[in-house]
Write an enzyme that holds these catalytic residues in place. Structure first.
Site, PDB file in Angstrom:
ATOM      1  N   GLU A 107       3.838  -5.410   2.119  1.00  0.00           N
ATOM      2  CA  GLU A 107       4.682  -6.198   1.213  1.00  0.00           C
ATOM      3  C   GLU A 107       6.142  -6.206   1.679  1.00  0.00           C
ATOM      4  O   GLU A 107       7.038  -5.687   1.014  1.00  0.00           O
ATOM      5  CB  GLU A 107       4.551  -5.691  -0.227  1.00  0.00           C
ATOM      6  CG  GLU A 107       3.169  -5.921  -0.800  1.00  0.00           C
ATOM      7  CD  GLU A 107       3.068  -5.655  -2.297  1.00  0.00           C
ATOM      8  OE1 GLU A 107       2.249  -6.312  -2.967  1.00  0.00           O
ATOM      9  OE2 GLU A 107       3.814  -4.789  -2.803  1.00  0.00           O
ATOM     10  N   GLU A 156      -4.346  -8.254  -1.706  1.00  0.00           N
ATOM     11  CA  GLU A 156      -4.276  -7.437  -2.923  1.00  0.00           C
ATOM     12  C   GLU A 156      -4.397  -8.360  -4.125  1.00  0.00           C
ATOM     13  O   GLU A 156      -3.705  -9.384  -4.194  1.00  0.00           O
ATOM     14  CB  GLU A 156      -2.951  -6.670  -3.024  1.00  0.00           C
ATOM     15  CG  GLU A 156      -2.731  -5.596  -1.983  1.00  0.00           C
ATOM     16  CD  GLU A 156      -1.463  -4.793  -2.258  1.00  0.00           C
ATOM     17  OE1 GLU A 156      -1.019  -4.759  -3.432  1.00  0.00           O
ATOM     18  OE2 GLU A 156      -0.915  -4.211  -1.311  1.00  0.00           O
TER      19      GLU A 156
END
Length: 349
Positions: A150, A261
């Protein structure tokens, strides 16, 4: 035979290449006494339950030098061996930190440089190569490696923060070549991963900037683009927006795209944020999880270059909310440790 007279049969929907789960917490759960049960109520290893229900890839996070050993290299070798023994591929997620790395935290590992980008770039390269070499020495193939987790706001702060995209590019280039130069017999696919996959403007800004003319990072350095897609953090996180963003990412940068995710709750009585409008008809329930996963799978499969979906920590019974304001996002009942029927939806997308 006149083929034109044959009836037109419906085409079967092709399954995604990667139908995955991040089960990084598995060994910690088992150490705490958790014994998972399959849909028939029989005790069985979690990775085998997942494989039996169509899941074919395991994602696992790697921390550099965690204080208690959780998610370190030895931990990941043990987990990966089990995933491979169950017939699944391994997706290794390098956090480049001693702890969680995400848009709010990208702390450089202890002992790594925080004031010299050249030194830090070499540390990233050498660490990445050493990790991959260790997997090779243990005869564990890696399907893909994410260089950072991320990283919309950069990685390895402060040197890799977004006030210096040239530094970000250099660090990512170093990580990529640590993978490429490793002893792994087959080079894993290299993935870049940002959060807020539905936000095309944010995705475009990052990739256009980090790949700008003269950048040390080139398109040849990586193979895949991964995104997080959590519907409970922003009302703008619609499936429609995700579909647009994934399509644009694939076409603009010539990469396969994955949702690496995601979650959907079975219970969310007091959500902190409004859920997206085009998901409002999906209930917070096991059936709702199945519906969400099927719709998400259709969006990814319908994208030219859409390659997979990974559910984040479906069996972390000690952390059922998974960091969200929802009470329970698991595909396992934390009262009984039995998998829910929605596990089959994940394996069937």
């Amino acid at each position: 035979m006149l083929l034109s007279f044959l009836p037109l049969l419906p085409l079967a929907t092709a399954a995604l290449t990667y139908r995955g789960a991040d089960i990084s917490s598995l060994l910690i759960e088992e150490d705490a006494g958790i014994a998972y049960k399959n849909l028939n109520g029989q005790t069985q290893a979690l990775e085998s339950i997942l494989a039996d229900n169509g899941v074919n890839s395991i994602r696992q996070r790697l921390w550099v030098n965690p204080s208690d050993g959780s998610y370190d290299l030895d931990y990941n070798l043990k987990l990966a061996k089990r995933a491979k023994a169950a017939g699944m591929s391994v997706y290794l997620d390098l956090h480049y930190s001693d702890t969680w790395a995400d848009p709010s935290h990208q702390t450089t590992p202890a002992g790594w440089s925080t004031d010299d980008i050249g030194t830090l770039a070499w540390q990233v390269y050498n660490y990445t190569k050493e990790v991959c070499d260790t997997f090779a020495a243990n005869d564990i193939a890696l399907e893909m490696v994410s260089i950072g987790n991320e990283i919309r706001n950069g990685l390895l702060w402060p040197l890799g923060a977004t006030d210096s995209y040239p530094n970000i590019a250099r660090l990512l280039h170093s990580g990529a070549w640590g993978v490429k130069d490793s002893a792994l017999a087959t080079t894993p696919q290299i993935l870049l991963h940002l959060d807020n996959g539905w936000d095309w403007a944010a995705q475009k800004y990052f990739y256009d900037t980090v790949l700008a003319a003269g950048s040390e990072l080139t398109s040849a350095d990586f193979d895949l683009i991964g995104v997080s897609y959590y519907p409970f953090y922003n009302a703008d996180a619609t499936l429609s927006a995700l579909k647009t963003s994934l399509g644009n990412l694939a076409s603009a940068y010539g990469k396969k795209v994955l949702v690496v995710e995601t979650n959907w709750p079975v219970a969310c009585p007091n959500p902190e944020y409004q859920f997206p409008a085009d998901l409002a008809d999906i209930p917070f329930s096991v059936d709702g999880q199945s519906t969400f996963l099927r719709r998400l799978g259709e969006v990814v499969a319908g994208t030219d270059g859409g390659a997979g979906v990974y559910y984040w920590e479906p069996a972390w019974t000690k952390n059922a909310g998974l960091g969200s304001s929802c009470q329970d996002n698991l595909l396992v009942d934390y009262n009984t440790d039995q998998v829910r029927a929605s596990i089959s939806a994940l394996g069937g997308i």
